[in-house]
Design an enzyme around this catalytic site. Structure first.
Site, PDB file in Angstrom:
ATOM      1  N   PRO A 198       3.527   4.428  -0.416  1.00 38.64           N
ATOM      2  CA  PRO A 198       2.949   5.464   0.608  1.00 38.64           C
ATOM      3  C   PRO A 198       1.614   5.574   0.240  1.00 38.64           C
ATOM      4  O   PRO A 198       1.084   6.626   1.304  1.00 38.64           O
ATOM      5  CB  PRO A 198       3.336   6.643  -0.537  1.00 38.64           C
ATOM      6  CG  PRO A 198       2.740   6.758  -1.673  1.00 38.64           C
ATOM      7  CD  PRO A 198       3.456   4.992  -1.761  1.00 38.64           C
ATOM      8  N   GLY A 199       0.501   5.353   0.103  1.00 41.76           N
ATOM      9  CA  GLY A 199      -0.690   5.974   0.431  1.00 41.76           C
ATOM     10  C   GLY A 199      -1.963   6.456  -0.385  1.00 41.76           C
ATOM     11  O   GLY A 199      -3.100   6.121   0.030  1.00 41.76           O
ATOM     12  N   ALA A 228       0.982  -0.805   0.161  1.00 40.58           N
ATOM     13  CA  ALA A 228      -0.169  -0.340  -0.321  1.00 40.58           C
ATOM     14  C   ALA A 228       0.886   1.642   0.616  1.00 40.58           C
ATOM     15  O   ALA A 228       0.231   2.380  -0.529  1.00 40.58           O
ATOM     16  CB  ALA A 228      -0.569   0.264   1.374  1.00 40.58           C
ATOM     17  N   CYS A 276       3.864  -0.053 -12.625  1.00 44.69           N
ATOM     18  CA  CYS A 276       4.199   0.929 -13.013  1.00 44.69           C
ATOM     19  C   CYS A 276       5.039   0.352 -13.873  1.00 44.69           C
ATOM     20  O   CYS A 276       6.089   1.136 -13.710  1.00 44.69           O
ATOM     21  CB  CYS A 276       4.830   2.484 -11.795  1.00 44.69           C
ATOM     22  SG  CYS A 276       5.942   2.121 -10.491  1.00 44.69           S
ATOM     23  N   LYS A 307      -3.197   5.250  -3.342  1.00 43.28           N
ATOM     24  CA  LYS A 307      -4.676   4.277  -3.895  1.00 43.28           C
ATOM     25  C   LYS A 307      -5.631   3.644  -2.490  1.00 43.28           C
ATOM     26  O   LYS A 307      -6.580   4.052  -2.868  1.00 43.28           O
ATOM     27  CB  LYS A 307      -3.733   3.246  -4.371  1.00 43.28           C
ATOM     28  CG  LYS A 307      -2.958   3.255  -5.467  1.00 43.28           C
ATOM     29  CD  LYS A 307      -2.673   2.158  -6.087  1.00 43.28           C
ATOM     30  CE  LYS A 307      -2.132   2.331  -7.524  1.00 43.28           C
ATOM     31  NZ  LYS A 307      -0.597   3.306  -7.237  1.00 43.28           N
TER      32      LYS A 307
END
Length: 849
Positions: free
Chosen positions: A217-218, A215, A360, A220
């Protein structure tokens, strides 16, 4: 020298004076406004005449020191060769593709639709900033700012300038300040456009349990929280739940920091290796879970976001170092870890649930090859679904059906072409053939137990270490471009990989991304996987013996590999030793066959640095709590709860029992009490029953805080501003309703004497309250008092009724946010001096400002 020291001294005197006066109910001597202004002006004057000029930017300094200095070139021959061979774009668009990669990435952000003021923010963007930025439209294109057409509700916005240009261009200064402030308080999230795509394909519903496996750095995770909170009514919590996990403790801290802006009671943050995420099953045998019609409770999720660690070359537009550091081995080394994480995600997914796998990266070894292997291992239990009819305005391309694998500068079409001494590194699953690779992994009772030595690599992190790992697989071909046959026929995959989605940068001026959506049809076939485990154990043992007798050629040339796991560093000298440590782990797992699932999972949580440790350490870690992590305890002090309920008049419809937790070891003297939703409560109860398998680093919404005031307050706890929006509809006592002018003055000055409110009646009501925490609500127009607290747009703040003053207990960023809203709604002007200065009280001369 004296001039440079004086401002610091003055600054300390001003701040110290302000801090002293913020003490609740304090009676210290006040400093007059004229004296405060004198100190402030002297401070500004001395700073403005400072003899030390601001240093030039690094790039300017380098160019002045060395006129011949040039920024590093944005090129990498190995990168171009690799993706030409993979044919990720057509030949006629290759130059366009590369030109876009060399351009800065446009800035994008997303509005939090569940925040209280999102309509105000949308209006300000449309009516104010969009018009003011028209004057720079000639420089940055027709639309300097526009909503992304494919994001629902026009909540995501695209800027035709990069984040660097946003910081440097003075014409954009006010807009940049707006973005920084709104991001700080959680009203917007600055996030790459393509990174917003995977959560949208999860099709999240208000009652879903969602797992974000990697998760940090957060961004999403925050997006998922927005989705589950978007349709909730004031005072009600959704039935949904998000568990956000990350393997690294420091990245968990970053994750917590970024998600705290959401102020949610439906989030749990955990710290586990994603491929070994605990199942928390109460079943003695995992197979019983699906045999019994009333199956035992275990962790299962309706949706799983599997945004795995990857080489990250899709972010090359914003991370120019990638041009220098990229090599094909980065993707090869992460492939098995990605497969293992995704398989664990499928195992934790409910039947009928949906999992999104994303990276990515543009590398097919990290993308289509992983998806193909998931379909092989899962058999008919999982299908790759076609989502081409969802988000129709999003430009995407189908997944590749064929690709090749590169290793040490050589290209291979099938695993049979790989040299024998490299077959333990270049795996069959990397190729598009339909053959299974079950000889390269071991499964025990549906639990993937591959422990790859790159298990702690994280997205866009420690790239230098990845390069060290890939020293022997740097992907730099010794062949010239003329010797490469880019049109060579490659074996196609038999799986419908065209249903995967590839987002390429030049289609819509974005980064690159890969997304695949998987649907679970039936439980994974545990018996079939167990047979594979038994038949392949002997092969693994033979491989170890062979490697011990025949050291791998090129062993001397390989460098040490640094592997970071749980902050312990171990050194693996070469591929043979690495494989040996992996196979030892598999052999230990084989001896655990038939044991409880919990024991198998905790065995692999105990592995440090990719090596199997001694048997006496292969036990359940910290049955009661995890080392270095504060415990999660249910708050059960009935005396304190009754005191809180009575003091604030909390209605019976808002249940506190069973929903309050604390992180203090001494629950009777908890400093902070957090509120959790029913869905989180059920997970915590399950976690207690299975011996606290979940390592929880954060959860819940801060609702109450212990105070140390000596004003004679009968309740030991005060309200927290973060939890006020949830609790406000159920509070019936200690509420004051202020006019817009008095509410604005409270926010602006933070501390006001009762006699100095504009509305004398409000000051009398405040003075009549018993000392302690209270709530001040903004009353607009002629709204009914009962309807104000239920209105989601209602502004309310937590205050402290002191001996003779009303004190605002709101953080500076939140206070500034509320002042902005007051300014937008009522046209109040806020003095910058008062907004940023030290805490002070209003005396008689302040009235009428």
């Amino acid at each position: 020298m004296l001039a440079s020291r004086t401002p610091v001294s003055l600054h300390h005197r001003i701040v110290a004076g302000g801090r002293g006066k913020r003490c609740i109910g304090g009676s210290e001597r006040k400093r007059g406004r004229a004296q405060r202004r004198h100190f402030t002006q002297a401070l500004e004057s001395l700073w403005s005449s400072s003899p030390h000029p601001r240093p030039p930017p690094p790039a300017v300094a380098r160019s002045e020191a060395n006129p011949s200095w040039q920024p590093p070139p944005l090129e990498n021959a190995a990168f171009e060769e690799y993706y030409k061979v993979q044919q990720i774009v057509r030949k006629d668009e290759w130059h366009t593709f590369m030109n876009v990669l060399r351009k800065p990435l446009p800035a994008t952000f997303r509005i939090n639709a569940s925040c209280q003021f999102y309509k105000d923010i949308c209006s300000k963007l449309e009516n104010d900033f969009r018009r003011s930025l028209e004057k720079v439209s000639t420089e940055y294109g027709e639309d300097a700012i526009r909503p992304l057409p494919w994001y629902p509700g026009n909540l995501a916005w695209h800027l035709n300038f990069s984040r660097k240009e946003l910081r440097k261009n003075q014409a954009l200064e006010s807009f940049h300040e707006f973005l920084k402030h709104e991001s700080e308080v959680g009203n917007i999230t600055r996030q790459e456009a393509v990174s917003m795509v995977p959560p949208l394909f999860l099709n999240v519903q208000p009652d879903h349990h969602i797992l974000d496996m990697c998760a940090s750095p957060g961004s999403k995770t925050f997006q998922l929280l927005e989705m589950i909170h978007q349709s909730k009514e004031p005072g009600l919590l959704p039935g949904a739940l998000v568990i956000a996990n990350d393997v690294d403790v420091q990245r968990c801290d970053l994750l917590i920091h970024n998600t705290k802006r959401m102020c949610t009671a439906n989030l749990i943050v955990t710290n586990h290796e994603a491929q070994n995420f605990p199942g928390c099953s109460l079943a003695k045998d995992y197979s019983e879970t699906y045999q019994d019609t009333c199956k035992p409770q275990r962790l299962e999720f309706d949706r799983v976001l599997c945004d795995v660690p990857c080489s990250g070359d899709g972010t090359i537009r914003k991370g120019h170092d990638m041009w220098r550091k990229w090599n094909s081995g980065m993707g090869n080394q992460l492939h098995l870890l990605q497969v293992n994480i995704a398989m664990r995600g499928i195992d934790l997914l409910k039947v009928g649930g949906r999992m999104v796998y994303s990276t990515c990266s543009m590398n097919p070894v990290e993308n289509e090859a992983v998806v193909a292997e998931l379909l092989r291992r899962s058999g008919n239990s999982v299908e790759l679904i076609d989502v081409s009819d969802e988000l129709p305005e999003l430009i995407r391309r189908p997944g590749l059906g064929s690709w090749k694998v590169q290793d040490r500068g050589s290209w291979f079409q099938t695993h049979d072409d790989v040299p024998h001494n490299r077959r333990n590194v270049i795996l069959p699953s990397m190729f598009p053939s339909s053959k299974s690779i079950e000889e390269n992994h071991t499964v025990c009772d549906d639990v993937e137990v591959n422990v790859d030595h790159t298990s702690s690599f994280l997205r866009n992190r420690n790239i230098d270490e990845i390069i060290k790992v890939n020293h022997d697989m740097d992907g730099v071909s010794t062949n010239s471009d003329t010797s490469l046959d880019y049109n060579l026929n490659i074996m196609d995959s038999n799986f419908p990989l065209h249903r995967c989605m590839r987002i390429v940068p030049h289609d819509q001026n974005s980064g690159a991304f890969f997304i695949a959506v998987l649907h679970k049809l039936t439980p994974l076939n545990g018996s079939k996987i167990a047979e594979v485990t038994k038949s392949q154990h002997a092969l693994a043992r033979d491989t170890i013996m062979q490697l011990q007798k025949e050291p791998e050629p090129g062993k001397k040339q390989s460098k040490n590999i640094l592997v970071h796991q749980d902050h312990n560093v171990s050194e693996v000298s070469d591929d043979a030793e690495l494989l040996g440590s992996q196979q030892k782990l598999r052999m230990v797992n084989q001896t655990s066959k038939g044991k409880n699932l919990t024991e198998v999972e905790t065995v692999f949580n105990g592995v440090k640095g990719g090596r199997a440790e001694s048997g006496d350490r292969m036990k359940l870690q910290n049955q009661s709590r995890w080392k270095g992590v504060d415990p999660v305890l249910f708050f059960k002090d009935e005396v304190v709860m009754k005191s809180i309920i009575s003091f604030f008049g909390i209605k019976e419809s808002f249940k506190l029992e069973g929903h309050l937790v604390t992180r203090s070891a001494d629950a009777d003297n908890a400093r902070r009490i957090y509120y959790i939703s029913k869905s989180v409560q059920e997970i915590l109860e399950l976690n207690v029953e299975v011996g606290e398998q979940l390592k929880i680093t954060s959860l819940g919404l801060k609702m109450f805080e212990k105070h140390r005031s000596k004003d004679g307050c009968s309740c030991a706890y005060r309200l927290s501003y973060e939890g006020l929006p949830l609790l406000l509809p159920y509070v019936s006592k200690r509420i004051l309703y202020a006019s817009p002018l008095d509410f604005h003055r409270l926010l602006q000055y933070r501390t006001i004497n009762f006699a100095h409110f504009v509305d004398a009646r409000f000051g009398e009501e405040a003075a009549s309250l018993m000392p302690g925490c209270c709530v001040v609500v903004l009353r607009e127009g002629h709204k009914n008092v009962d309807s104000v607290s239920m209105d989601p747009s209602t502004m309310a703040i937590v205050c402290w009724r002191g001996k003779g003053t009303m004190n605002v207990m709101v953080s500076p960023p939140d206070r500034k946010d509320l002042l902005e809203r007051m300014s937008y709604r009522f046209g109040f002007m806020t003095s910058k001096e008062d907004d940023e200065g030290p805490y002070h009280k209003i005396n008689g001369s302040d009235q009428g400002r």
